[in-house]
Structure formats: structure tokens, C-alpha cells
Design an enzyme around this catalytic site. Sequence first.
Site, PDB file in Angstrom:
ATOM      1  N   ARG A 123      41.098  40.200  43.276  1.00 17.85           N
ATOM      2  CA  ARG A 123      40.046  39.477  42.541  1.00 17.85           C
ATOM      3  C   ARG A 123      38.724  39.517  43.318  1.00 17.85           C
ATOM      4  NH1 ARG A 123      36.129  35.786  43.318  1.00 17.85           N
ATOM      5  NH2 ARG A 123      37.522  34.613  44.663  1.00 17.85           N
ATOM      6  N   ASP A 124      38.669  38.792  44.412  1.00 10.83           N
ATOM      7  CA  ASP A 124      37.407  38.685  45.148  1.00 10.83           C
ATOM      8  C   ASP A 124      36.962  40.055  45.652  1.00 10.83           C
ATOM      9  OD1 ASP A 124      35.245  37.585  46.404  1.00 10.83           O
ATOM     10  OD2 ASP A 124      36.348  36.596  48.003  1.00 10.83           O
ATOM     11  N   CYS A 168      30.257  39.715  46.918  1.00 10.75           N
ATOM     12  CA  CYS A 168      30.121  38.817  45.773  1.00 10.75           C
ATOM     13  C   CYS A 168      28.951  39.338  44.953  1.00 10.75           C
ATOM     14  CB  CYS A 168      29.865  37.387  46.241  1.00 10.75           C
ATOM     15  SG  CYS A 168      29.559  36.259  44.877  1.00 10.75           S
ATOM     16  N   HIS A 180      33.811  36.202  55.404  1.00 12.50           N
ATOM     17  CA  HIS A 180      33.385  37.589  55.149  1.00 12.50           C
ATOM     18  C   HIS A 180      32.914  38.181  56.477  1.00 12.50           C
ATOM     19  CE1 HIS A 180      33.068  37.845  50.562  1.00 12.50           C
ATOM     20  NE2 HIS A 180      33.708  36.720  50.837  1.00 12.50           N
TER      21      HIS A 180
HETATM   22  P1  HMG Z   1      27.026  31.070  30.639  1.00 14.15           P
HETATM   23  O1  HMG Z   1      26.306  32.297  30.147  1.00 14.15           O
HETATM   24  O2  HMG Z   1      26.208  29.874  31.035  1.00 14.15           O
HETATM   25  O3  HMG Z   1      28.144  30.625  29.596  1.00 14.15           O
HETATM   26  O4  HMG Z   1      27.931  31.505  31.859  1.00 14.15           O
HETATM   27  P2  HMG Z   1      28.063  29.949  28.191  1.00 14.15           P
HETATM   28  O5  HMG Z   1      29.037  28.836  28.186  1.00 14.15           O
HETATM   29  O6  HMG Z   1      26.637  29.674  27.795  1.00 14.15           O
HETATM   30  O7  HMG Z   1      28.624  31.118  27.246  1.00 14.15           O
HETATM   31  C1  HMG Z   1      27.926  32.361  27.084  1.00 14.15           C
HETATM   32  C2  HMG Z   1      28.895  33.412  26.602  1.00 14.15           C
HETATM   33  O8  HMG Z   1      29.898  33.650  27.583  1.00 14.15           O
HETATM   34  C3  HMG Z   1      29.644  33.001  25.336  1.00 14.15           C
HETATM   35  O9  HMG Z   1      29.916  34.203  24.626  1.00 14.15           O
HETATM   36  C4  HMG Z   1      30.927  32.451  25.867  1.00 14.15           C
HETATM   37  O10 HMG Z   1      31.991  32.520  24.945  1.00 14.15           O
HETATM   38  C5  HMG Z   1      31.195  33.400  27.033  1.00 14.15           C
HETATM   39  P3  HMG Z   1      28.989  34.705  23.416  1.00 14.15           P
HETATM   40  O11 HMG Z   1      29.000  33.555  22.437  1.00 14.15           O
HETATM   41  O12 HMG Z   1      27.623  34.967  24.009  1.00 14.15           O
HETATM   42  O13 HMG Z   1      29.674  35.961  22.958  1.00 14.15           O
HETATM   43  N1  HMG Z   1      32.040  32.760  28.048  1.00 14.15           N
HETATM   44  C6  HMG Z   1      33.150  33.328  28.554  1.00 14.15           C
HETATM   45  N2  HMG Z   1      33.752  34.496  28.324  1.00 14.15           N
HETATM   46  C7  HMG Z   1      34.888  34.752  29.021  1.00 14.15           C
HETATM   47  N3  HMG Z   1      35.419  33.911  29.928  1.00 14.15           N
HETATM   48  C8  HMG Z   1      34.826  32.732  30.193  1.00 14.15           C
HETATM   49  C9  HMG Z   1      33.642  32.400  29.487  1.00 14.15           C
HETATM   50  N4  HMG Z   1      32.824  31.334  29.514  1.00 14.15           N
HETATM   51  C10 HMG Z   1      31.866  31.570  28.633  1.00 14.15           C
HETATM   52  N5  HMG Z   1      35.359  31.903  31.084  1.00 14.15           N
HETATM   53  C11 HMG Z   1      29.909  31.242  33.219  1.00 14.15           C
HETATM   54  C12 HMG Z   1      28.717  30.547  32.551  1.00 14.15           C
HETATM   55  C13 HMG Z   1      30.521  30.245  34.185  1.00 14.15           C
HETATM   56  C14 HMG Z   1      30.890  31.645  32.154  1.00 14.15           C
HETATM   57  C15 HMG Z   1      29.400  32.495  33.945  1.00 14.15           C
HETATM   58  O14 HMG Z   1      28.369  32.107  34.794  1.00 14.15           O
HETATM   59  C16 HMG Z   1      30.487  33.161  34.771  1.00 14.15           C
HETATM   60  O15 HMG Z   1      31.427  33.732  34.240  1.00 14.15           O
HETATM   61  N6  HMG Z   1      30.343  33.104  36.087  1.00 14.15           N
HETATM   62  C17 HMG Z   1      31.356  33.655  36.988  1.00 14.15           C
HETATM   63  C18 HMG Z   1      30.684  34.466  38.044  1.00 14.15           C
HETATM   64  C19 HMG Z   1      31.726  34.976  39.009  1.00 14.15           C
HETATM   65  O16 HMG Z   1      32.838  35.289  38.656  1.00 14.15           O
HETATM   66  N7  HMG Z   1      31.319  35.093  40.275  1.00 14.15           N
HETATM   67  C20 HMG Z   1      32.190  35.548  41.294  1.00 14.15           C
HETATM   68  C21 HMG Z   1      33.262  34.554  41.645  1.00 14.15           C
HETATM   69  S1  HMG Z   1      32.794  33.340  42.854  1.00 14.15           S
HETATM   70  C22 HMG Z   1      33.003  34.152  44.327  1.00 14.15           C
HETATM   71  O17 HMG Z   1      33.239  35.319  44.351  1.00 14.15           O
HETATM   72  C23 HMG Z   1      32.973  33.383  45.601  1.00 14.15           C
HETATM   73  C24 HMG Z   1      34.371  33.041  46.098  1.00 14.15           C
HETATM   74  O18 HMG Z   1      35.216  34.185  46.065  1.00 14.15           O
HETATM   75  C25 HMG Z   1      34.278  32.545  47.528  1.00 14.15           C
HETATM   76  C26 HMG Z   1      33.683  33.583  48.469  1.00 14.15           C
HETATM   77  O19 HMG Z   1      34.003  34.775  48.376  1.00 14.15           O
HETATM   78  O20 HMG Z   1      32.936  33.184  49.333  1.00 14.15           O
HETATM   79  C27 HMG Z   1      35.016  31.972  45.235  1.00 14.15           C
HETATM   80 MG    MG Z   2      35.162  36.182  49.405  1.00 15.64          MG
END
Ligand code: HMG
Ligand code: MG
Length: 302
Positions: free
Chosen positions: A15-16, A240, A209
Site C-alpha cells: 500500500r504505502d 507519499c 522513511h
Molecule cells: P474529496 O475530493 O474531498 O472527496 O477527497 P469528496 O467527498 O468531495 O468526493 C469527491 C469524489 O470522490 C466523489 O466522486 C466521491 O464519491 C469520491 P464523484 O462524485 O466526483 O464521482 N470519493 C471516493 N472514491 C473512492 N473511495 C473513497 C472516496 N471518497 C470520496 N474513499 C478524500 C477526499 C479523502 C476521498 C481524498 O482526499 C483521498 O482519497 N485522499 C487519500 C489520499 C491518500 O491516499 N494519500 C496517501 C495515504 S496517507 C500516507 O501515505 C501517509 C501514511 O502512509 C504515513 C506515512 O507514510 O508517513 C499513512
Molecule cells: Mg510511509
Amino acid sequence: MSLPTKVKIVEVGPRDGLQNEVQNVPVEVKVKLVEMLVDAGLTSIEAGAFVSPKWVPQMAASAEVYQQVTKSPGISYPMLVPNMRGLEQAIECGVEEIALFAAATETFSQKNTNCSIEESITRFTDVVARAQTESMRIRGYISCALGCPYEGDVDFDVVTMLTQSFHDIGCYEISIADTIGVGTANKAQALFEQVAKVIPVDQLAGHFHDTYGQALANIYAVLQCGIAVIDSSVAGLGGCPYAKGATGNVATEDVVYMLDGMGIETGVDMDKLLDAGVYINEFLDRAPVSRAANALLKKKAS
Ligand code: HMG
Ligand code: MG
């Protein structure tokens, strides 16, 4: 100085690690990678994310990945969930463990999840309440705990407050993440010592990291605070998408090599872990970034 006798490694590569890859990694490759990691002795493997495919295209087929992995008894396959929509997908797939995430700075929170820190707390409180009705296990992440690509230094009190929130709503473990790898040993230790004053240390994990080559030093520093759960990524996959300059998570091979050498048990078979790293590196057409993997593979070949 007291060190744990055993460390649990949470493998986050599928995933990450893979979320940052531009080239599409097909479902069958991800499934095989997860299964090879289980075979290597890892007991918790983050297998995918139910996030918006517009935000992170690589995670789009996570439902198929989760469903196609042959589940082994006693192994956790947590899936990352950002909101209620993601939780619904997890429920449909029969997921037993989810991981939630929040960021320690406002800018990163907006860039990563399009909401403020406060909104993220409301979001994950609602998600946890629903997930608990499904008897899911819930893990939490705090991103950018030792530095933010947009805001620089991070307030340890915010990290502590978020960790407390995750703990209070029912996360069994909270992983404190140096997302951009800027932390150094004394700072990492100071942060974990502060958080461990309010949260039992056996409910904390370290996620580092290796961007500045400090990950193993930071892990060694937090082991001394009693941390016995470490996140890492096979072949050092990762980064990320919302943290410019964040190179890979610390490589699982490097962590296992260090812990083996220190006589700390991980349950991981290095040879099989190397095989998993070679498999994904060959698919990505990449040389290993893990120093331990590089050295051990060369030794084997000679
Ligand atoms: P948004 O655009 O504000 O969402 O995103 P929304 O609620 O306004 O919805 C917009 C559209 O997205 C809609 O679709 C929703 O249905 C869809 P449309 O009507 O336009 O066709 N939607 C989704 N689709 C699939 N799955 C969902 C979902 N939610 C809404 N769950 C949101 C807000 C949180 C969804 C977005 O910002 C997002 O997905 N962010 C995730 C980003 C991410 O994955 N980042 C990486 C992970 S964090 C990380 O790596 C750090 C960590 O590993 C620690 C480290 O490494 O240090 C944890
Ligand atoms: Mg990480």
C-alpha cells in the site's frame, strides 16, 4: 537502556510503497507480493487503500487485491480508509482490519485529504463508530509527525493530541510517521517519549522513511523508548504522493538485518523476504535500494 526482545514488523509495501508508483502494478502482481510477504513470516501486511482513485490511481483496484489474496490464518491484511465511503468498500469486501490516517499539520491535512485536522478527527470518529459495529480492528497513523514538507517543524503537542484522539476512540495501535524522513534520533526519541507519557507504549508504532538516511538510527532510538512495532516496506518501496521529496519507507530487509543482528526476534525469514523484494524490483525494473538486500544478494550470487 532497555530494548524489546521481539519486534512486530508491519509491512506496508503493497500500500504505502506501491501507492507512489506511476506505472500501473496489476492486481495479480500485488496479490503475489502480499502472499510472498506472508510466506516470509510477516504477520501484518497492508494490502491496499480504499481512497479516491482520482487522488491515488495506483490504489484503484484495491478491492480486487484484497479479495484475491489467499488469506492465511493469524495474518492481518489492513486496508487504508480515509472516510465513510472507503469504510463502506471495506465492509463490502469483508475486511477485518482498517487503518485510518490524520496529519499533524493543517497544510498536509488539506493536501492529503482535503480537510482540516479538526474535520479529520470528526471524520475518523464517525468511521470508527461504524467500523466497531462490524467488529473491525482499527489502526491509526499520524503523518508528518517529525516534519512537514509545507510547514517545516511540527508541534509535538499536536501529534500527542491526535494520538490521544485515535487512542480514545478505539484504535488498538497508533503509528507515528516521519512521512518525509527528516527526523533524527534525539528528536524521534523526544517525540516518542512525550507521546508514551499519555498512551501505553505497547499501543504505539514507529513509521520511518529513509529520505535522509536516518531511518535505522531513528528506529534504534525509539526501540529504546520501548517501541516494539515498526512499519517498513519491502525493497524500500514508497513515498507519499502528497509529500514531495519523500523517498521510500525504510526497507524491511534493512530493519530485519538490524534486528537479527541485535538478537531481536521478528519471525521474518530473510531469504524469503529477499525473494519478495527481488520479485517486486524485477517487476518495477529497479535496482534494490535496501543496502542489506543489495549486500546479501551479491553475497548469494558470488
Ligand atoms: P474529496 O475530493 O474531498 O472527496 O477527497 P469528496 O467527498 O468531495 O468526493 C469527491 C469524489 O470522490 C466523489 O466522486 C466521491 O464519491 C469520491 P464523484 O462524485 O466526483 O464521482 N470519493 C471516493 N472514491 C473512492 N473511495 C473513497 C472516496 N471518497 C470520496 N474513499 C478524500 C477526499 C479523502 C476521498 C481524498 O482526499 C483521498 O482519497 N485522499 C487519500 C489520499 C491518500 O491516499 N494519500 C496517501 C495515504 S496517507 C500516507 O501515505 C501517509 C501514511 O502512509 C504515513 C506515512 O507514510 O508517513 C499513512
Ligand atoms: Mg510511509
